[in-house]
Design a protein around this motif. Sequence first.
Motif, short mmCIF file in Angstrom:
data_model
loop_
_atom_site.label_atom_id
_atom_site.label_comp_id
_atom_site.label_asym_id
_atom_site.label_seq_id
_atom_site.Cartn_x
_atom_site.Cartn_y
_atom_site.Cartn_z
N GLU A 98 -41.13 29.84 -43.44
CA GLU A 98 -40.11 30.68 -44.06
C GLU A 98 -40.72 31.65 -45.07
OE1 GLU A 98 -37.27 28.60 -46.51
OE2 GLU A 98 -38.75 27.14 -47.16
N TYR A 99 -39.93 32.68 -45.35
CA TYR A 99 -40.29 33.70 -46.35
C TYR A 99 -39.15 33.79 -47.35
CZ TYR A 99 -40.44 38.26 -48.57
OH TYR A 99 -40.41 39.27 -49.50
N GLN A 100 -39.50 33.94 -48.65
CA GLN A 100 -38.52 34.15 -49.70
C GLN A 100 -38.98 35.27 -50.63
OE1 GLN A 100 -36.87 30.98 -52.08
NE2 GLN A 100 -37.07 29.51 -50.42
N TYR A 101 -38.02 36.12 -51.00
CA TYR A 101 -38.24 37.08 -52.07
C TYR A 101 -37.43 36.60 -53.27
CZ TYR A 101 -37.95 41.25 -54.96
OH TYR A 101 -38.01 42.11 -56.01
N GLN A 102 -38.07 36.58 -54.45
CA GLN A 102 -37.43 36.09 -55.67
C GLN A 102 -37.54 37.16 -56.75
OE1 GLN A 102 -39.76 32.60 -56.32
NE2 GLN A 102 -38.86 31.47 -54.62
N ASP A 103 -36.40 37.57 -57.30
CA ASP A 103 -36.36 38.58 -58.34
C ASP A 103 -35.78 37.96 -59.61
OD1 ASP A 103 -35.76 40.77 -60.05
OD2 ASP A 103 -35.65 42.11 -58.32
N ASN B 122 -43.04 37.02 -54.03
CA ASN B 122 -42.93 36.94 -52.57
C ASN B 122 -43.64 35.66 -52.15
OD1 ASN B 122 -41.89 39.74 -51.39
ND2 ASN B 122 -43.19 40.17 -53.16
N GLN B 123 -42.96 34.83 -51.37
CA GLN B 123 -43.53 33.55 -50.95
C GLN B 123 -43.43 33.39 -49.43
OE1 GLN B 123 -41.80 30.21 -52.98
NE2 GLN B 123 -42.71 30.72 -54.94
N LEU C 13 -45.89 24.03 -48.60
CA LEU C 13 -47.13 24.59 -49.15
C LEU C 13 -47.27 26.00 -48.60
CD1 LEU C 13 -49.70 23.94 -50.83
CD2 LEU C 13 -50.81 23.35 -48.67
N GLY C 14 -47.65 26.93 -49.48
CA GLY C 14 -47.78 28.31 -49.01
C GLY C 14 -48.50 29.19 -50.00
N TRP C 15 -48.22 30.49 -49.90
CA TRP C 15 -48.90 31.49 -50.70
C TRP C 15 -47.87 32.31 -51.47
CZ3 TRP C 15 -53.93 31.24 -51.58
CH2 TRP C 15 -54.57 32.29 -52.23
N ASN C 16 -48.17 32.57 -52.74
CA ASN C 16 -47.24 33.25 -53.64
C ASN C 16 -47.88 34.54 -54.16
OD1 ASN C 16 -44.66 32.73 -55.48
ND2 ASN C 16 -46.26 33.58 -56.77
N TRP C 17 -47.15 35.66 -54.01
CA TRP C 17 -47.56 36.94 -54.59
C TRP C 17 -46.60 37.28 -55.72
CZ3 TRP C 17 -47.41 35.96 -49.39
CH2 TRP C 17 -48.58 36.15 -48.67
N THR C 18 -47.14 37.49 -56.92
CA THR C 18 -46.31 37.81 -58.09
C THR C 18 -46.56 39.25 -58.54
OG1 THR C 18 -46.24 35.53 -58.89
CG2 THR C 18 -45.85 37.25 -60.50
N ASP C 19 -45.46 39.95 -58.83
CA ASP C 19 -45.54 41.32 -59.34
C ASP C 19 -44.89 41.34 -60.72
OD1 ASP C 19 -45.72 44.00 -59.78
OD2 ASP C 19 -44.15 44.56 -58.35
N SER C 20 -45.68 41.63 -61.77
CA SER C 20 -45.17 41.74 -63.14
C SER C 20 -45.35 43.19 -63.60
CB SER C 20 -45.93 40.81 -64.09
OG SER C 20 -45.76 39.46 -63.69
N GLU C 21 -44.25 43.83 -63.88
CA GLU C 21 -44.28 45.22 -64.36
C GLU C 21 -43.87 45.25 -65.83
OE1 GLU C 21 -42.77 48.86 -62.04
OE2 GLU C 21 -41.22 48.52 -63.57
#
Length: 223
Positions: A188-193, A213-214, A55-63
Amino acid sequence: MKRHAAAGLTLAAAVAVAAPALAADLPQPVEPIPYADPVPAERFDWSGFYFGGHLGWNWTDSETRNAVTGKFNTNDSGIAGGVHAGYNFMMTPNLLLGAEADFSLSDINKRKTVAGVNYRTSSDWNGTVRARAGWAFDRFLVFGTGGLAIADLDVAANGVKDSATRVGWTAGAGIEGAVTQNVTARLEYQYQDYGSETFALGGQSYKTDLSNNQVRFGLSYQF
Protein backbone atom coordinates in the motif's frame (compact mmCIF):
# COMPACT_ATOMS: atom_id res chain seq x y z
CA MET A 1 -50.29 -82.10 -42.85
CA LYS A 2 -50.20 -82.84 -39.18
CA ARG A 3 -46.52 -83.62 -39.52
CA HIS A 4 -45.89 -80.16 -41.06
CA ALA A 5 -47.83 -78.45 -38.27
CA ALA A 6 -45.89 -80.31 -35.58
CA ALA A 7 -42.61 -79.45 -37.24
CA GLY A 8 -43.61 -75.76 -37.32
CA LEU A 9 -44.53 -75.78 -33.66
CA THR A 10 -41.24 -77.46 -32.78
CA LEU A 11 -39.25 -74.85 -34.75
CA ALA A 12 -41.13 -71.99 -33.12
CA ALA A 13 -40.45 -73.39 -29.65
CA ALA A 14 -36.77 -73.77 -30.44
CA VAL A 15 -36.52 -70.18 -31.65
CA ALA A 16 -38.32 -68.96 -28.53
CA VAL A 17 -35.88 -70.82 -26.29
CA ALA A 18 -32.77 -69.69 -28.20
CA ALA A 19 -33.76 -66.02 -28.56
CA PRO A 20 -32.85 -64.95 -24.99
CA ALA A 21 -29.45 -66.63 -25.23
CA LEU A 22 -28.73 -64.93 -28.55
CA ALA A 23 -29.81 -61.59 -27.16
CA ALA A 24 -27.47 -62.05 -24.21
CA ASP A 25 -24.55 -62.55 -26.60
CA LEU A 26 -25.24 -59.27 -28.44
CA PRO A 27 -23.38 -56.07 -27.34
CA GLN A 28 -25.35 -54.39 -24.57
CA PRO A 29 -25.83 -50.60 -24.43
CA VAL A 30 -23.52 -48.92 -21.91
CA GLU A 31 -25.28 -46.97 -19.20
CA PRO A 32 -24.05 -43.34 -19.15
CA ILE A 33 -22.01 -42.42 -16.07
CA PRO A 34 -23.65 -39.50 -14.26
CA TYR A 35 -21.49 -36.34 -14.63
CA ALA A 36 -20.30 -35.09 -11.27
CA ASP A 37 -20.00 -31.30 -10.99
CA PRO A 38 -16.63 -30.23 -9.51
CA VAL A 39 -16.84 -29.03 -5.94
CA PRO A 40 -16.38 -25.25 -6.04
CA ALA A 41 -13.37 -23.86 -4.16
CA GLU A 42 -14.24 -22.15 -0.90
CA ARG A 43 -14.62 -18.39 -1.39
CA PHE A 44 -12.34 -16.29 0.83
CA ASP A 45 -14.18 -14.38 3.55
CA TRP A 46 -12.64 -10.92 4.11
CA SER A 47 -14.97 -9.98 6.98
CA GLY A 48 -13.89 -9.83 10.62
CA PHE A 49 -11.09 -8.54 12.82
CA TYR A 50 -7.42 -8.64 11.78
CA PHE A 51 -4.03 -7.67 13.24
CA GLY A 52 -0.62 -7.43 11.62
CA GLY A 53 2.68 -5.68 11.02
CA HIS A 54 4.18 -3.63 8.20
CA LEU A 55 7.57 -2.41 7.00
CA GLY A 56 8.38 0.11 4.30
CA TRP A 57 10.02 3.34 3.25
CA ASN A 58 9.10 6.85 4.39
CA TRP A 59 9.82 10.13 2.55
CA THR A 60 9.38 13.28 4.64
CA ASP A 61 9.08 16.82 3.27
CA SER A 62 9.54 19.68 5.78
CA GLU A 63 9.12 23.19 4.42
CA THR A 64 10.14 26.06 6.72
CA ARG A 65 9.66 29.84 6.44
CA ASN A 66 11.58 32.44 8.49
CA ALA A 67 12.19 36.18 8.16
CA VAL A 68 15.98 35.70 8.05
CA THR A 69 16.31 32.47 6.06
CA GLY A 70 13.28 32.81 3.80
CA LYS A 71 11.69 29.53 2.63
CA PHE A 72 13.73 26.30 2.57
CA ASN A 73 13.16 22.53 2.66
CA THR A 74 14.67 19.82 4.84
CA ASN A 75 13.78 16.51 3.19
CA ASP A 76 14.75 13.07 4.45
CA SER A 77 13.84 9.42 3.94
CA GLY A 78 14.26 6.17 5.83
CA ILE A 79 12.77 2.89 6.99
CA ALA A 80 9.42 2.93 8.79
CA GLY A 81 7.73 -0.03 10.43
CA GLY A 82 4.96 -0.79 12.88
CA VAL A 83 1.67 -2.53 13.56
CA HIS A 84 -1.91 -2.21 12.33
CA ALA A 85 -5.34 -3.57 13.26
CA GLY A 86 -8.82 -3.26 11.83
CA TYR A 87 -12.21 -4.70 11.01
CA ASN A 88 -13.75 -5.54 7.63
CA PHE A 89 -17.44 -5.86 6.79
CA MET A 90 -18.66 -7.27 3.46
CA MET A 91 -21.60 -5.17 2.27
CA THR A 92 -22.04 -7.48 -0.76
CA PRO A 93 -20.03 -10.52 -1.93
CA ASN A 94 -17.57 -8.02 -3.48
CA LEU A 95 -17.94 -4.64 -1.73
CA LEU A 96 -15.89 -4.24 1.47
CA LEU A 97 -16.12 -1.44 4.04
CA GLY A 98 -13.90 -1.29 7.10
CA ALA A 99 -11.87 0.70 9.59
CA GLU A 100 -8.16 0.48 10.42
CA ALA A 101 -5.63 2.07 12.78
CA ASP A 102 -1.83 1.85 12.58
CA PHE A 103 1.26 3.04 14.42
CA SER A 104 4.74 3.32 12.88
CA LEU A 105 8.24 4.20 14.06
CA SER A 106 10.65 6.02 11.77
CA ASP A 107 14.07 7.65 11.88
CA ILE A 108 13.69 11.00 10.13
CA ASN A 109 16.40 13.51 11.04
CA LYS A 110 17.61 16.25 8.71
CA ARG A 111 19.87 19.28 9.23
CA LYS A 112 20.32 22.27 6.94
CA THR A 113 22.22 25.55 7.28
CA VAL A 114 20.56 28.55 5.62
CA ALA A 115 21.76 32.18 6.00
CA GLY A 116 23.92 31.15 8.95
CA VAL A 117 21.04 29.38 10.74
CA ASN A 118 21.57 25.69 11.49
CA TYR A 119 18.03 24.23 11.37
CA ARG A 120 17.10 20.61 12.17
CA THR A 121 13.80 18.74 11.76
CA SER A 122 13.03 15.22 12.96
CA SER A 123 10.06 12.88 13.35
CA ASP A 124 10.21 9.56 15.20
CA TRP A 125 6.65 8.20 14.95
CA ASN A 126 3.32 8.57 13.18
CA GLY A 127 -0.08 6.91 13.26
CA THR A 128 -3.40 6.95 11.43
CA VAL A 129 -7.07 6.11 11.99
CA ARG A 130 -8.74 5.46 8.65
CA ALA A 131 -11.77 4.15 6.80
CA ARG A 132 -11.24 1.53 4.09
CA ALA A 133 -13.35 0.70 1.04
CA GLY A 134 -12.48 -2.03 -1.42
CA TRP A 135 -13.61 -4.43 -4.11
CA ALA A 136 -12.84 -8.11 -3.59
CA PHE A 137 -12.07 -10.52 -6.43
CA ASP A 138 -12.39 -13.65 -4.26
CA ARG A 139 -8.86 -13.91 -2.79
CA PHE A 140 -7.67 -10.48 -4.01
CA LEU A 141 -8.70 -7.04 -2.80
CA VAL A 142 -8.18 -3.57 -4.26
CA PHE A 143 -8.83 -0.81 -1.73
CA GLY A 144 -8.69 2.89 -1.02
CA THR A 145 -8.28 4.45 2.41
CA GLY A 146 -8.42 7.82 4.14
CA GLY A 147 -8.74 9.46 7.54
CA LEU A 148 -6.83 11.15 10.35
CA ALA A 149 -3.05 11.17 10.76
CA ILE A 150 -0.91 12.11 13.76
CA ALA A 151 2.88 12.53 14.10
CA ASP A 152 5.56 14.13 16.24
CA LEU A 153 7.64 17.02 14.91
CA ASP A 154 10.85 18.16 16.62
CA VAL A 155 12.79 21.22 15.47
CA ALA A 156 15.98 22.98 16.59
CA ALA A 157 17.76 26.15 15.52
CA ASN A 158 21.16 27.29 16.85
CA GLY A 159 20.93 25.20 20.01
CA VAL A 160 17.27 25.96 20.85
CA LYS A 161 14.78 23.05 20.61
CA ASP A 162 11.01 22.70 20.50
CA SER A 163 8.51 19.99 19.62
CA ALA A 164 4.83 19.50 18.75
CA THR A 165 2.34 16.73 18.00
CA ARG A 166 0.65 17.41 14.69
CA VAL A 167 -2.78 16.11 13.56
CA GLY A 168 -3.57 16.05 9.86
CA TRP A 169 -5.09 13.83 7.20
CA THR A 170 -4.07 10.86 5.11
CA ALA A 171 -5.21 9.14 1.92
CA GLY A 172 -3.92 6.15 0.00
CA ALA A 173 -4.61 2.92 -1.84
CA GLY A 174 -3.33 -0.64 -2.04
CA ILE A 175 -3.79 -4.25 -3.04
CA GLU A 176 -4.13 -7.26 -0.75
CA GLY A 177 -4.20 -11.01 -1.30
CA ALA A 178 -5.06 -14.07 0.77
CA VAL A 179 -2.03 -16.31 1.39
CA THR A 180 -4.01 -18.80 3.51
CA GLN A 181 -7.53 -18.76 4.96
CA ASN A 182 -6.22 -16.57 7.82
CA VAL A 183 -3.13 -14.75 6.51
CA THR A 184 -3.17 -11.90 3.99
CA ALA A 185 -0.35 -9.88 2.42
CA ARG A 186 -0.63 -6.28 1.24
CA LEU A 187 1.25 -3.55 -0.59
CA GLU A 188 0.00 0.00 0.00
CA TYR A 189 0.82 3.68 -0.40
CA GLN A 190 -0.19 6.53 1.93
CA TYR A 191 0.20 10.28 1.70
CA GLN A 192 0.10 12.06 5.08
CA ASP A 193 -0.24 15.83 5.47
CA TYR A 194 0.25 17.30 8.96
CA GLY A 195 -0.17 20.97 8.11
CA SER A 196 2.05 23.68 9.64
CA GLU A 197 3.32 24.51 13.11
CA THR A 198 5.00 27.74 14.25
CA PHE A 199 7.98 27.48 16.62
CA ALA A 200 9.66 30.29 18.57
CA LEU A 201 13.39 29.54 18.64
CA GLY A 202 15.91 32.03 19.99
CA GLY A 203 13.68 35.03 19.40
CA GLN A 204 12.88 33.97 15.84
CA SER A 205 9.64 32.52 14.45
CA TYR A 206 9.91 29.41 12.25
CA LYS A 207 6.80 28.06 10.51
CA THR A 208 7.28 24.44 9.40
CA ASP A 209 5.00 22.26 7.24
CA LEU A 210 5.33 18.46 7.50
CA SER A 211 4.16 15.77 5.07
CA ASN A 212 5.01 12.10 4.49
CA ASN A 213 4.88 9.65 1.62
CA GLN A 214 4.93 5.99 2.66
CA VAL A 215 5.15 2.77 0.66
CA ARG A 216 4.94 -0.35 2.81
CA PHE A 217 4.44 -4.10 2.74
CA GLY A 218 2.35 -5.77 5.43
CA LEU A 219 1.13 -9.13 6.71
CA SER A 220 -2.14 -9.57 8.61
CA TYR A 221 -3.77 -12.40 10.55
CA GLN A 222 -7.54 -12.52 10.21
CA PHE A 223 -9.54 -13.97 13.11
